[in-house]
Design a protein around this motif. Structure first.
Motif, short mmCIF file in Angstrom:
data_model
loop_
_atom_site.label_atom_id
_atom_site.label_comp_id
_atom_site.label_asym_id
_atom_site.label_seq_id
_atom_site.Cartn_x
_atom_site.Cartn_y
_atom_site.Cartn_z
N GLN A 4 -8.66 -6.92 1.96
CA GLN A 4 -8.45 -7.08 3.24
C GLN A 4 -8.19 -8.68 3.88
O GLN A 4 -7.55 -8.58 4.80
CB GLN A 4 -9.52 -6.47 4.05
N ASN A 5 -8.73 -9.61 3.03
CA ASN A 5 -8.48 -11.01 3.48
C ASN A 5 -7.00 -11.30 3.18
O ASN A 5 -6.62 -12.22 3.78
CB ASN A 5 -9.60 -11.66 2.75
N ASN A 6 -6.31 -10.93 2.19
CA ASN A 6 -5.17 -11.43 1.73
C ASN A 6 -3.78 -10.40 2.18
O ASN A 6 -2.85 -10.87 2.35
CB ASN A 6 -5.05 -11.77 0.50
N VAL A 7 -4.10 -9.14 2.49
CA VAL A 7 -2.96 -8.28 2.59
C VAL A 7 -2.82 -8.15 4.32
O VAL A 7 -3.50 -7.94 5.08
CB VAL A 7 -3.33 -6.68 2.31
N ASP A 8 -1.59 -8.52 4.70
CA ASP A 8 -1.25 -8.59 6.06
C ASP A 8 -0.59 -6.96 6.42
O ASP A 8 0.43 -6.73 5.61
CB ASP A 8 -0.25 -9.60 6.43
N PHE A 9 -0.99 -6.66 7.51
CA PHE A 9 -0.53 -5.18 7.88
C PHE A 9 1.01 -5.39 8.11
O PHE A 9 1.73 -4.59 7.52
CB PHE A 9 -1.30 -4.64 8.93
N TYR A 10 1.29 -6.40 8.91
CA TYR A 10 2.88 -6.53 9.31
C TYR A 10 3.74 -6.91 8.04
O TYR A 10 4.87 -6.41 8.00
CB TYR A 10 3.03 -7.25 10.68
N ASP A 11 3.23 -7.95 7.38
CA ASP A 11 4.13 -8.41 6.24
C ASP A 11 4.31 -7.70 5.07
O ASP A 11 5.02 -7.55 4.55
CB ASP A 11 3.36 -9.79 6.00
N ASP A 12 3.02 -7.06 5.06
CA ASP A 12 3.19 -6.25 3.56
C ASP A 12 3.28 -4.63 3.79
O ASP A 12 4.03 -4.25 3.09
CB ASP A 12 1.84 -6.59 2.77
N VAL A 13 2.50 -4.28 4.72
CA VAL A 13 2.47 -2.61 4.59
C VAL A 13 3.83 -2.39 5.33
O VAL A 13 4.54 -1.12 4.91
CB VAL A 13 1.12 -2.14 5.22
N ILE A 14 3.99 -2.82 6.74
CA ILE A 14 5.17 -2.33 7.38
C ILE A 14 6.28 -2.65 6.51
O ILE A 14 7.49 -1.79 6.60
CB ILE A 14 5.16 -3.01 9.02
N ASN A 15 6.37 -3.83 5.98
CA ASN A 15 7.91 -4.31 5.36
C ASN A 15 8.08 -3.18 4.05
O ASN A 15 9.35 -2.79 3.86
CB ASN A 15 7.62 -5.61 4.85
N GLY A 16 6.95 -2.80 3.50
CA GLY A 16 7.08 -1.76 2.53
C GLY A 16 7.74 -0.57 3.00
O GLY A 16 8.29 -0.04 2.26
N MET A 17 7.18 -0.07 4.17
CA MET A 17 7.60 1.08 4.65
C MET A 17 8.92 1.06 5.20
O MET A 17 9.81 1.96 5.22
CB MET A 17 6.68 1.48 6.10
N ILE A 18 9.55 -0.27 5.64
CA ILE A 18 10.85 -0.45 5.97
C ILE A 18 11.76 -0.26 4.96
O ILE A 18 12.73 0.51 4.86
CB ILE A 18 11.07 -1.83 6.88
N LYS A 19 11.37 -0.80 3.84
CA LYS A 19 12.09 -0.60 2.67
C LYS A 19 12.18 0.80 2.32
O LYS A 19 13.26 1.23 1.88
CB LYS A 19 11.29 -1.12 1.36
N SER A 20 11.05 1.64 2.45
CA SER A 20 11.08 2.97 1.83
C SER A 20 12.30 4.02 2.57
O SER A 20 12.72 4.66 2.33
CB SER A 20 9.69 3.60 1.77
N LEU A 21 12.12 3.45 4.00
CA LEU A 21 13.01 4.28 5.03
C LEU A 21 14.41 3.77 4.63
O LEU A 21 15.21 4.81 4.48
CB LEU A 21 12.77 3.65 6.57
N VAL A 22 14.69 2.66 4.02
CA VAL A 22 16.10 2.27 3.71
C VAL A 22 16.55 2.83 2.44
O VAL A 22 17.60 3.60 2.36
CB VAL A 22 16.14 0.80 3.46
#
Lengths: 153, 264
Positions: B194-212
């Motif tokens: 939780q201290n090092n994973v950022d919601f927007y930088d990591d989770v959302i970017n991963g989901m954008i990748k999967s959408l593409v």
């Protein structure tokens, strides 16, 4: 397979994905710490040298995390680094609080440590911490050590 | 004689190049037609739900199993490297970041191309070779709206959902190995993450990748099916092309997206 069963299974699939998303946002990432931003307030502190401090680095007092670094800019008039600290609303600090940049462990990440003062008045939003201590830069410390050794001989 | 052979060769090269361009052009026009047909699908969610079952629910099992094992293996490998530096507590960080940023979207894209993409191509290709598609057109039913668009939309929706499930199950797999087998303290595992994973930088970017990835893989799959030679051989080739081109597209796009997203 009839339409009803298909719809039930697709519904279960979507629910599963939503649960996964909730887990990713709350349990895995730091989304939970974005919450409660409403009652937090920002104060500023100027440092000569911030070392490896980054945005989102923790701010702690007495080892307890009380906020985070929300912005780092450079003041081109006084030639100091201006660090904006976002403190959670439930924590209040006196106006003569000191801020120092410390390192967690020998090589760990850097954070801002707050040392509360004794004043009766508390810091408010937009306030500034006057007593600051810069980051310890290892190269400078070693340099000073070697210099003083050389002077002794 | 030799001049003839050279000329023939040149002509072949030219022909092949032109047919490549021809295919790219047809694929783009095809995509445009599919996008124009999407409003029809929104008005008829029944079609969409049925296709979500075929491309989503039926791919779920392989995603769950693959995700679980990927997470577990990552945790083991991370431990072997990190224990030498006394940093085995960072295991959760290594597992979660590699899953969220890279492995989740890429693995899901590859598995989806193999499991659902090939099935889509085979289904549409067979409809074409048995002339069901032309039959529909004769009955004034537009197969683009009724067959292709629901499958396309279901795929584009299913891939991000599958990716989030993959990520969650992989992290749970890593959690299981780290705490039960390697003896990492549970609280340390989650708090490091939780201290090092950022919601927007990591989770959302991963989901954008999967959408593409989902968009591209499903586009390739339905296009190959719709464009295949209506013979058993052509159908086989089209299915193979879906898997090969789909996987290559995922890997190539992953590099571009990573370079764009993480400011390397």
């Amino acid at each position: 397979m009839n339409t009803r069963n298909i719809e039930i299974l697709v519904g279960a699939f979507v629910v599963l994905a939503v649960i996964a998303m909730v887990m990713l946002s709350l349990k895995v990432s730091n989304l939970a710490s974005y919450g409660g931003d409403d009652d937090s307030y920002e104060i500023q502190a100027q440092f000569d040298n911030i070392g490896g401090l980054k945005e989102r680095s923790p701010v702690s007092a007495g080892g307890v995390r009380v906020g985070k670094v929300s912005a780092i800019t450079y003041n081109n008039k006084q030639f100091t680094a201006v660090v904006t600290l976002q403190i959670e609303g439930k924590y209040q600090f006196p106006v003569d609080t000191s801020a120092s940049i410390l390192t967690a462990g020998l090589l760990g990440e850097q954070y801002v440590g707050l040392g509360p003062g004794g004043d009766e008045e508390n810091l408010v939003a937009g306030g500034e911490i006057d007593i600051t201590q810069s980051a310890l830069v290892l190269e400078q410390v070693i340099g000073q050590f070697l210099y003083s050794k050389a002077q002794e001989e | 004689m030799i001049a003839d052979k050279v000329l023939n060769k040149l002509q072949q090269i030219g022909y092949k190049t032109l047919s490549r361009f021809n295919r790219v052009g047809r694929a783009s026009l095809f995509l445009w037609q599919v996008l124009l047909s999407l409003p029809y699908v929104i008005q008829r969610p029944r079609l969409l739900v049925r296709q979500l079952y075929y491309v989503g629910v039926q791919t779920l099992l392989i995603i769950l199993v693959a995700g679980l094992f990927v997470g577990m293996v990552l945790a083991l490998q991370a431990y072997i490297v990190l224990v030498d530096f006394g940093a085995e507590e960072s295991i959760s960080l290594m597992v979660s970041l590699s899953i969220l940023r890279e492995l989740g979207p890429v693995f899901t894209g590859l598995l989806f191309a193999g499991r659902a993409g090939s099935a889509l191509t085979a289904e549409i290709g067979l409809m074409k070779s048995t002339e069901q598609l032309s039959g529909m057109e004769m009955m004034a039913v537009n197969p683009m709206k009724y067959i292709i668009a629901p499958r396309f939309m279901a795929g584009v929706i299913a891939v991000p959902l599958l990716t989030s499930i993959f990520m969650a199950i992989a992290i749970l797999g890593g959690y299981f190995v780290a705490t039960e087998m390697l003896g990492i303290y549970e609280g340390v595992f989650w708090s490091q993450m939780q201290n090092n994973v950022d919601f927007y930088d990591d989770v959302i970017n991963g989901m954008i990748k999967s959408l593409v990835f989902g968009f591209v893989v499903v586009w390739i799959a339905v296009f190959e099916g719709h464009d295949c030679m209506p013979t058993s051989e052509g159908l086989g080739q089209a299915t193979t092309r879906t898997v090969v081109h789909g996987s290559l597209a995922v890997l190539g796009l992953d590099f571009i997206l990573t370079a764009l997203m993480f400011n390397v």
